[in-house]
Design a protein around this motif. Structure first.
Motif, PDB file in Angstrom:
ATOM      1  N   HIS A 330      36.313  34.702  26.659  1.00  0.00           N
ATOM      2  CA  HIS A 330      36.850  35.856  27.354  1.00  0.00           C
ATOM      3  C   HIS A 330      37.314  37.159  26.244  1.00  0.00           C
ATOM      4  O   HIS A 330      37.335  38.348  26.425  1.00  0.00           O
ATOM      5  CB  HIS A 330      38.143  35.742  28.017  1.00  0.00           C
ATOM      6  N   ASP A 331      37.363  36.572  24.911  1.00  0.00           N
ATOM      7  CA  ASP A 331      37.541  37.609  23.825  1.00  0.00           C
ATOM      8  C   ASP A 331      36.276  38.517  23.663  1.00  0.00           C
ATOM      9  O   ASP A 331      36.315  39.633  23.306  1.00  0.00           O
ATOM     10  CB  ASP A 331      37.808  36.868  22.448  1.00  0.00           C
ATOM     11  N   ASP A 332      35.274  38.286  23.990  1.00  0.00           N
ATOM     12  CA  ASP A 332      34.189  38.814  23.852  1.00  0.00           C
ATOM     13  C   ASP A 332      33.562  39.447  25.198  1.00  0.00           C
ATOM     14  O   ASP A 332      32.370  40.322  25.284  1.00  0.00           O
ATOM     15  CB  ASP A 332      32.713  37.925  23.505  1.00  0.00           C
ATOM     16  N   LEU A 333      34.384  39.511  26.194  1.00  0.00           N
ATOM     17  CA  LEU A 333      33.869  40.058  27.431  1.00  0.00           C
ATOM     18  C   LEU A 333      34.915  41.139  27.863  1.00  0.00           C
ATOM     19  O   LEU A 333      36.255  41.077  27.313  1.00  0.00           O
ATOM     20  CB  LEU A 333      34.153  39.339  28.614  1.00  0.00           C
ATOM     21  N   ILE A 334      34.691  42.155  28.290  1.00  0.00           N
ATOM     22  CA  ILE A 334      35.504  43.158  28.984  1.00  0.00           C
ATOM     23  C   ILE A 334      36.383  42.571  30.235  1.00  0.00           C
ATOM     24  O   ILE A 334      35.795  41.766  30.702  1.00  0.00           O
ATOM     25  CB  ILE A 334      34.754  44.378  29.651  1.00  0.00           C
ATOM     26  N   ILE A 335      37.402  43.108  30.496  1.00  0.00           N
ATOM     27  CA  ILE A 335      38.331  42.399  31.362  1.00  0.00           C
ATOM     28  C   ILE A 335      37.764  42.261  32.665  1.00  0.00           C
ATOM     29  O   ILE A 335      38.009  41.378  33.415  1.00  0.00           O
ATOM     30  CB  ILE A 335      39.771  43.234  31.523  1.00  0.00           C
ATOM     31  N   ASP A 336      37.191  43.213  33.055  1.00  0.00           N
ATOM     32  CA  ASP A 336      36.719  43.109  34.679  1.00  0.00           C
ATOM     33  C   ASP A 336      35.709  42.105  34.813  1.00  0.00           C
ATOM     34  O   ASP A 336      35.485  41.261  35.916  1.00  0.00           O
ATOM     35  CB  ASP A 336      35.803  44.296  34.938  1.00  0.00           C
ATOM     36  N   VAL A 337      34.797  41.862  33.990  1.00  0.00           N
ATOM     37  CA  VAL A 337      33.881  40.562  33.793  1.00  0.00           C
ATOM     38  C   VAL A 337      34.750  39.555  33.937  1.00  0.00           C
ATOM     39  O   VAL A 337      34.220  38.345  34.556  1.00  0.00           O
ATOM     40  CB  VAL A 337      32.881  40.725  32.661  1.00  0.00           C
ATOM     41  N   SER A 338      35.430  39.228  32.903  1.00  0.00           N
ATOM     42  CA  SER A 338      36.318  38.077  33.131  1.00  0.00           C
ATOM     43  C   SER A 338      37.104  37.746  34.348  1.00  0.00           C
ATOM     44  O   SER A 338      37.068  36.601  34.896  1.00  0.00           O
ATOM     45  CB  SER A 338      37.577  38.099  31.984  1.00  0.00           C
ATOM     46  N   VAL A 339      37.632  38.797  35.023  1.00  0.00           N
ATOM     47  CA  VAL A 339      38.124  38.654  36.402  1.00  0.00           C
ATOM     48  C   VAL A 339      37.142  38.257  37.156  1.00  0.00           C
ATOM     49  O   VAL A 339      37.632  37.384  38.281  1.00  0.00           O
ATOM     50  CB  VAL A 339      38.967  39.801  36.692  1.00  0.00           C
ATOM     51  N   LYS A 340      36.019  38.804  37.045  1.00  0.00           N
ATOM     52  CA  LYS A 340      35.003  38.491  38.104  1.00  0.00           C
ATOM     53  C   LYS A 340      34.682  37.005  38.015  1.00  0.00           C
ATOM     54  O   LYS A 340      34.414  36.337  39.203  1.00  0.00           O
ATOM     55  CB  LYS A 340      33.818  39.196  38.009  1.00  0.00           C
ATOM     56  N   ILE A 341      34.619  36.221  36.935  1.00  0.00           N
ATOM     57  CA  ILE A 341      34.232  34.982  36.748  1.00  0.00           C
ATOM     58  C   ILE A 341      35.422  33.986  37.302  1.00  0.00           C
ATOM     59  O   ILE A 341      34.919  33.059  37.676  1.00  0.00           O
ATOM     60  CB  ILE A 341      34.071  34.689  35.320  1.00  0.00           C
ATOM     61  N   ILE A 342      36.425  34.593  36.702  1.00  0.00           N
ATOM     62  CA  ILE A 342      37.582  33.567  37.328  1.00  0.00           C
ATOM     63  C   ILE A 342      37.840  33.632  38.813  1.00  0.00           C
ATOM     64  O   ILE A 342      37.932  32.468  39.521  1.00  0.00           O
ATOM     65  CB  ILE A 342      38.954  33.961  36.565  1.00  0.00           C
ATOM     66  N   ILE A 343      37.868  34.735  39.632  1.00  0.00           N
ATOM     67  CA  ILE A 343      38.021  34.738  40.827  1.00  0.00           C
ATOM     68  C   ILE A 343      37.032  34.324  41.728  1.00  0.00           C
ATOM     69  O   ILE A 343      37.365  33.962  42.750  1.00  0.00           O
ATOM     70  CB  ILE A 343      38.621  36.273  41.271  1.00  0.00           C
ATOM     71  N   GLU A 344      35.896  34.024  41.249  1.00  0.00           N
ATOM     72  CA  GLU A 344      34.733  33.557  41.948  1.00  0.00           C
ATOM     73  C   GLU A 344      34.769  32.048  42.054  1.00  0.00           C
ATOM     74  O   GLU A 344      33.963  31.295  43.174  1.00  0.00           O
ATOM     75  CB  GLU A 344      33.355  33.846  41.536  1.00  0.00           C
ATOM     76  N   HIS A 345      35.532  31.464  41.523  1.00  0.00           N
ATOM     77  CA  HIS A 345      35.546  29.908  41.497  1.00  0.00           C
ATOM     78  C   HIS A 345      36.083  29.104  42.781  1.00  0.00           C
ATOM     79  O   HIS A 345      35.535  28.013  43.162  1.00  0.00           O
ATOM     80  CB  HIS A 345      36.175  29.173  40.454  1.00  0.00           C
ATOM     81  N   PRO A 346      36.929  29.705  43.540  1.00  0.00           N
ATOM     82  CA  PRO A 346      37.165  29.194  44.905  1.00  0.00           C
ATOM     83  C   PRO A 346      36.050  29.284  45.635  1.00  0.00           C
ATOM     84  O   PRO A 346      35.838  28.389  46.421  1.00  0.00           O
ATOM     85  CB  PRO A 346      38.459  30.071  45.445  1.00  0.00           C
ATOM     86  N   GLU A 347      35.438  30.182  45.772  1.00  0.00           N
ATOM     87  CA  GLU A 347      34.213  30.656  46.730  1.00  0.00           C
ATOM     88  C   GLU A 347      33.335  29.572  46.357  1.00  0.00           C
ATOM     89  O   GLU A 347      32.628  29.148  47.265  1.00  0.00           O
ATOM     90  CB  GLU A 347      33.823  32.070  46.801  1.00  0.00           C
ATOM     91  N   LEU A 348      32.832  29.648  45.014  1.00  0.00           N
ATOM     92  CA  LEU A 348      31.647  28.725  44.677  1.00  0.00           C
ATOM     93  C   LEU A 348      32.027  27.361  44.973  1.00  0.00           C
ATOM     94  O   LEU A 348      31.124  26.502  45.525  1.00  0.00           O
ATOM     95  CB  LEU A 348      31.621  29.014  43.141  1.00  0.00           C
ATOM     96  N   GLY A 349      33.252  26.903  44.882  1.00  0.00           N
ATOM     97  CA  GLY A 349      33.781  25.474  45.194  1.00  0.00           C
ATOM     98  C   GLY A 349      33.496  25.327  46.611  1.00  0.00           C
ATOM     99  O   GLY A 349      33.047  23.992  46.880  1.00  0.00           O
ATOM    100  N   ALA A 350      33.859  26.067  47.268  1.00  0.00           N
ATOM    101  CA  ALA A 350      33.706  25.945  48.908  1.00  0.00           C
ATOM    102  C   ALA A 350      32.262  25.766  49.305  1.00  0.00           C
ATOM    103  O   ALA A 350      31.795  25.057  50.207  1.00  0.00           O
ATOM    104  CB  ALA A 350      34.340  27.235  49.573  1.00  0.00           C
ATOM    105  N   GLN A 351      31.384  26.646  48.782  1.00  0.00           N
ATOM    106  CA  GLN A 351      29.959  26.407  49.050  1.00  0.00           C
ATOM    107  C   GLN A 351      29.358  25.206  48.386  1.00  0.00           C
ATOM    108  O   GLN A 351      28.722  24.487  49.318  1.00  0.00           O
ATOM    109  CB  GLN A 351      29.254  27.680  48.317  1.00  0.00           C
ATOM    110  N   VAL A 352      29.788  24.519  47.274  1.00  0.00           N
ATOM    111  CA  VAL A 352      29.408  23.341  46.889  1.00  0.00           C
ATOM    112  C   VAL A 352      29.774  22.254  47.877  1.00  0.00           C
ATOM    113  O   VAL A 352      29.117  21.375  48.298  1.00  0.00           O
ATOM    114  CB  VAL A 352      29.860  23.120  45.420  1.00  0.00           C
ATOM    115  N   LEU A 353      31.096  22.242  48.269  1.00  0.00           N
ATOM    116  CA  LEU A 353      31.799  21.218  49.066  1.00  0.00           C
ATOM    117  C   LEU A 353      31.032  21.159  50.627  1.00  0.00           C
ATOM    118  O   LEU A 353      30.778  20.379  51.195  1.00  0.00           O
ATOM    119  CB  LEU A 353      33.092  21.341  49.266  1.00  0.00           C
TER     120      LEU A 353
END
Length: 486
Positions: A330-353
Motif C-alpha cells: 500500500h506504500d506504493d499506491l495512492i489511498i483511493d486504490v488501496s481502499v478499492k482493493i480492501i473494500i472489494e473482498h467481501p463481494e469477491l468472497g460472496a461471489q466465490v462462495l
C-alpha cells in the motif's frame, strides 16, 4: 394500502389452499400405496376401496395435525429453511416412512417395522420436536393401514401385530433424543442400535403370549425387533444425502464436511493467504463459542467464520496478516486504490462462495461481516493530507449490514480477534474493555440495526469472547532461558 392488504390476504389464502391440496395428495398416495402393499393382490385391493377412502380421510387428519403444529405452533425451525421446503420434507418423510413400514410389516414381521425412519430424518433436518410428532404420525398411519387391513383380510388379529408397532413408536421417540448438539453419524448409529437392544425386554412378553410360542419364536421376535431399529438407521443413512442434495439442506454432518481443512477452497486460502487462514481459524473458535452461548447452530457459525475472508484469495498481499518482511504494497499506491482493493473482498468472497454452492447463511456472513463500516486507517490517513472536510462515505464498505445473528457474530469476532491481537491486553479487565468498546462501537455505528440480535445476546457474546481469548493468547516457556538457568 387497502389494496395491498387485500392482495396479501389473497396470497395467504391461496398459499394455505395449496398446502391443504398438497396434504390431500400426500394422504391419498400414502393410503392407496399402503393398502396396496397390505392387500398383496388386486382382488383384495378392489374389495378394500371403500375402506381405503376411510383410511385416506384418517391419514389426511393425521397429516393435517402435523401441518398445523409445524406451521402455526412451532412456526418453523432454527435452520432458516423456507416453509415450503420444510412442508415438503415433513410430508415426503412421513409418506415414505409409512410405505416402508407397511412393506416391512407385511413381508418381514410386525416387530421389524422401522417407525423411526421419518422421525430420525425430521429430527436431523428440521427439529426434534417435530420429529417426535412425526414418529407419532407415522405410527398412527401404520396402525391404521396395517393391522386393520390384516384384520379385514384374515378376520383376526394378534396382540403381536399391534405390539410390534408400539415398540417401534417407543424406539423412534427415544431415537429423536439422539439428535442433540455435537451428534455425529457414529453416535446416532450406535445410539439407535443400543435403543434396539434396550427395547428387547418389551418384545419378549409379546413373543411369549403369541399362540404356539416357543423359545425359537421368542428369539425371532427379539431379532425382528432389533432389526427394525437397524433398518431405520440404515434407511436414514441412505436417504439423508438425497434429502441434502435435493432440498439443499445443510445438516450438521454436511457443515462439518464443509469445515474440513481438506476442502479445496480452504486449502487454497491456506496456500495463498496463510495469515488470513490462521485468522479464520481463530475467529471460527470464537464464533462457535458465541453461537453455543446464544443458542445458535455452532456448525453453521464455524462454517461462516472459516469462509468469511475467502475473498482475500485474490489479493492476499494487500492485507496486513499476509505481509512478510516489513514490506507493505500500500506504500506504493495512492489511498483511493488501496481502499478499492480492501473494500472489494467481501463481494469477491460472496461471489466465490456462490460459485461453490455454499449455504446462503455463509454467503451472507462473507458479504456482511464489515457492513458499511468505515475504513478508519485509510480515512484518517487521507484526512491528514487533505485540506478541508473529507467525506467519510467514500471510505465505507459498500456492503449490506448484518441481517442474521451469524453475520453479527462474525463481524464482532472478526474485529475482536484483530484488535486483541494488535493491542495485546495484559489483564482480563483490559480485554473485557476492548471487547465492550468494539460491540458498543458497532451498535452506535448502526451496524447491528438490521439484525434481530438482543442486548442480552450481545452480553453473552462478549462474555464468551472474553473467556475464550486468553487461552488463545497464552504464553509459552522460553526454553532457551531455561537452559541458561541450568
Amino acid at each position: 394500502m387497502i389494496e395491498n392488504e387485500k392482495s396479501s390476504r389473497k396470497e395467504k389464502i391461496l398459499r394455505w389452499f395449496n398446502y391443504i391440496l398438497g396434504l390431500i395428495c400426500f394422504s391419498t398416495l400414502t393410503s392407496f400405496v399402503c393398502i396396496g402393499i397390505v392387500s398383496k393382490n388386486i382382488k383384495n385391493f378392489v374389495n378394500f376401496v371403500p375402506f381405503t377412502l376411510l383410511v385416506d380421510l384418517i391419514v389426511f387428519g393425521i397429516l393435517l395435525i402435523v401441518f398445523v403444529y409445524h406451521m402455526v405452533i412451532v412456526k418453523g425451525s432454527y435452520k432458516s429453511f423456507s416453509r415450503l421446503r420444510e412442508y415438503l420434507i415433513i410430508n415426503i418423510s412421513i409418506s415414505l416412512g409409512s410405505m416402508f413400514s407397511c412393506l416391512m410389516y407385511v413381508h418381514v414381521s410386525p416387530y421389524a417395522v422401522p417407525v423411526a425412519t421419518a422421525a430420525l430424518l425430521i429430527s436431523i433436518l428440521i427439529s426434534q420436536r417435530i420429529g417426535i410428532l412425526t414418529a407419532i404420525g407415522t405410527f398412527l398411519i401404520s396402525l391404521v393401514t396395517c393391522p386393520l387391513s390384516v384384520f379385514l383380510i384374515e378376520g383376526s388379529i394378534t396382540i403381536g401385530q399391534i405390539g410390534g408397532l408400539c415398540i417401534g413408536l417407543l424406539s423412534s421417540i427415544c431415537m429423536t433424543f439422539l439428535v442433540h448438539r455435537g451428534y455425529t453419524r457414529f453416535k446416532i448409529t450406535c445410539g439407535a442400535l443400543l435403543i434396539g437392544l434396550i427395547s428387547l425386554p418389551f418384545a419378549i412378553p409379546l413373543g411369549i403370549v403369541e399362540k404356539a410360542s416357543t423359545f425359537v419364536s421368542v428369539l425371532k421376535t427379539c431379532c425382528f425387533s432389533f432389526l427394525g431399529s437397524a433398518v431405520a438407521v440404515g434407511y436414514v443413512s441412505v436417504v439423508l444425502p438425497v434429502y441434502e442434495r435435493i432440498f439443499r439442506v445443510w445438516t450438521d454432518f454436511k457443515l462439518a464436511e464443509v469445515c474440513s481443512l481438506n476442502q479445496p477452497l480452504l486449502r487454497e486460502l491456506k496456500e495463498k493467504a496463510p495469515g488470513t487462514f490462521s485468522h479464520s481459524l481463530t475467529v471460527s473458535t470464537l464464533a462457535e463459542n458465541c453461537a453455543i452461548a446464544i443458542g445458535l447452530n455452532p456448525f453453521m457459525a464455524r462454517a461462516c467464520a472459516m469462509y468469511h475472508d475467502i475473498g482475500k484469495i485474490k489479493n492476499p498481499e494487500y492485507f496486513i496478516e499476509n505481509q512478510q518482511g516489513g514490506y507493505n504494497p500500500h506504500d506504493d499506491l495512492i489511498i483511493d486504490v488501496s481502499v478499492k482493493i480492501i473494500i472489494e473482498h467481501p463481494e469477491l468472497g460472496a461471489q466465490v462462495l456462490k460459485k461453490h454452492n455454499l449455504p446462503d447463511t455463509v454467503i451472507k456472513a462473507a458479504l456482511e461481516h464489515h457492513g458499511d463500516s468505515t475504513l478508519m486507517f485509510f480515512y484518517l490517513k487521507a484526512k491528514g493530507i487533505t485540506e478541508g472536510n473529507l467525506e467519510a462515505d467514500k471510505y465505507r464498505y459498500p456492503d449490506p449490514k448484518p441481517s442474521t445473528k451469524y453475520s453479527a457474530i462474525i463481524m464482532i469476532c472478526d474485529m475482536c480477534e484483530a484488535m486483541i491481537r494488535s493491542k495485546k491486553p495484559t489483564s482480563y479487565e483490559e480485554l473485557e474493555s476492548i471487547v465492550y468498546e468494539i460491540i458498543e462501537g458497532r451498535i452506535l455505528d448502526g451496524q447491528l440495526s438490521e439484525c434481530d440480535i438482543s442486548i442480552l445476546q450481545l452480553q453473552k457474546i462478549k462474555t464468551s469472547i472474553c473467556q475464550a481469548m486468553p487461552s488463545m493468547l497464552h504464553e509459552r516457556i522460553d526454553y532457551d532461558k531455561a537452559k541458561e538457568r541450568r
